[in-house]
Enzyme design. Sequence first.
Site, PDB file in Angstrom:
ATOM      1  CD  GLU A 154     -32.636  34.791  -6.821  1.00  0.00           C
ATOM      2  OE1 GLU A 154     -32.494  34.919  -5.596  1.00  0.00           O
ATOM      3  OE2 GLU A 154     -32.747  33.679  -7.379  1.00  0.00           O
ATOM      4  CG  ASN A 195     -30.402  35.635 -13.737  1.00  0.00           C
ATOM      5  OD1 ASN A 195     -31.048  35.345 -14.742  1.00  0.00           O
ATOM      6  ND2 ASN A 195     -30.014  34.725 -12.854  1.00  0.00           N
TER       7      ASN A 195
HETATM    8  C1  XIL Z   1     -28.700  27.374  -5.987  1.00  0.00           C
HETATM    9  C2  XIL Z   1     -27.774  26.176  -6.177  1.00  0.00           C
HETATM   10  O1  XIL Z   1     -28.241  25.413  -7.260  1.00  0.00           O
HETATM   11  C3  XIL Z   1     -27.720  25.346  -4.921  1.00  0.00           C
HETATM   12  O2  XIL Z   1     -26.741  24.328  -5.040  1.00  0.00           O
HETATM   13  C4  XIL Z   1     -27.411  26.225  -3.716  1.00  0.00           C
HETATM   14  O3  XIL Z   1     -27.488  25.458  -2.548  1.00  0.00           O
HETATM   15  C5  XIL Z   1     -28.373  27.385  -3.636  1.00  0.00           C
HETATM   16  O4  XIL Z   1     -28.331  28.114  -4.860  1.00  0.00           O
HETATM   17  N1  XIL Z   1     -31.386  31.039  -8.262  1.00  0.00           N
HETATM   18  C6  XIL Z   1     -30.059  31.292  -8.483  1.00  0.00           C
HETATM   19  C7  XIL Z   1     -29.061  30.249  -8.207  1.00  0.00           C
HETATM   20  O5  XIL Z   1     -29.713  32.363  -9.027  1.00  0.00           O
HETATM   21  O6  XIL Z   1     -27.826  30.767  -7.821  1.00  0.00           O
HETATM   22  C8  XIL Z   1     -29.548  29.239  -7.192  1.00  0.00           C
HETATM   23  O7  XIL Z   1     -28.616  28.195  -7.119  1.00  0.00           O
HETATM   24  C9  XIL Z   1     -30.929  28.742  -7.566  1.00  0.00           C
HETATM   25  C10 XIL Z   1     -31.913  29.869  -7.632  1.00  0.00           C
END
Ligand code: XIL
Length: 353
Positions: A154, A195
């Site tokens: 991100e 990613n």
């Molecule tokens: C999310 C998890 O699923 C949750 O449990 C946590 O509270 C927050 O992070 N993009 C990503 C992931 O790259 O790491 C995120 O995961 C969701 C969005």
Amino acid sequence: MRNRLTHRAFTVMIALAAVFVATACAKPTMASQFGKKGVTFGVAVQAADVLDPKCVAVVKENFNLIVPENTMKWRNLRPTKGFWNWSDMDAMVKFAAANGMAMKGHTFVWHQQNAPYVDGLKTRDEAIALLQEQITTVMTRYKGKIREYDVANEVLNEDGTMRDTVWLRTIGDDYLDIAFKAARAADPDAKLYLNDYNNEYEGSAKGDGFYELAKALKQRNVPIDGVGFQLHVMGTAPLNADNLRSNVRRFAELGLLASFTEVDVRIPVPVTPEMEATQTEVYRQLLDIALTEPNARSFIVWGYTDKRSWIPAAFPGFGSAHLFDRAEKSKPAYEALKEMILKAPKPASPGQN
Ligand code: XIL
């Protein structure tokens, strides 16, 4: 003597026949079918999941790769500079190896779920040293055991420009170069990914920004193997499958793999049969691309059950995003994917992912 030999040969024959019958009659599992077709079918799991027999059964039956949903994130793996919480990661790596599954690491460079001493970084030198130390320590420990990593996650804004993060502020424009180079040096065999989300469409500001970023990294020989499309998609907006497919292809032209890294398809709750049918179609279209584009043979879902889902907290009003419901019963989307993988032809050459 002769009798004994004959007896032994007979026993061996019976044993072989039993194995043959067992193999021939075994119900093809989702995991074995994906394996046969050379396609990665992965799932994000929580640390406790690999200790829960019910969850273990579903994961083993269905998936050939696991990725820690939160366990490897900086705040959890190394909450203070001097304390590494290896136990949860070690348990997952061990679980994957014991069950013949691949393992993916997620993630080093990010702007969320960092430890306070990461967010508090001030100088370029200390930030480079800490980032390199993190990457090198983890990837050396799990060399040969973790197949691929989201080295960075991100890093873009919605308009396709670089996100203002602690890494950009302290290190500057070359922070991705530094991260990917440290990763390649630590484990030359691991596949390294960049990613992001909302990056799946050609012609969108973020999609094109993502492509230009990956292209620039390749052009200056930064060791990147692939890109990840998270694909947390909304069942209420139709998927532009043609666009996504042609986007995947332009990354193939750059020599990059394209992985669907965090798939879920959220729909408004309470669920209607119409919405569930749309959701099934979105899952189906996504898998179709993964099965037919040679550089995209990797489909990872972000959790398998609505019982433990990040969606309701992150997107109020939405839910039911995963392949299994709260009672861990499979949904129509799961059945559709199962049918597709059963019918999919064997690859002419082994999958690249
Ligand atoms: C999310 C998890 O699923 C949750 O449990 C946590 O509270 C927050 O992070 N993009 C990503 C992931 O790259 O790491 C995120 O995961 C969701 C969005």
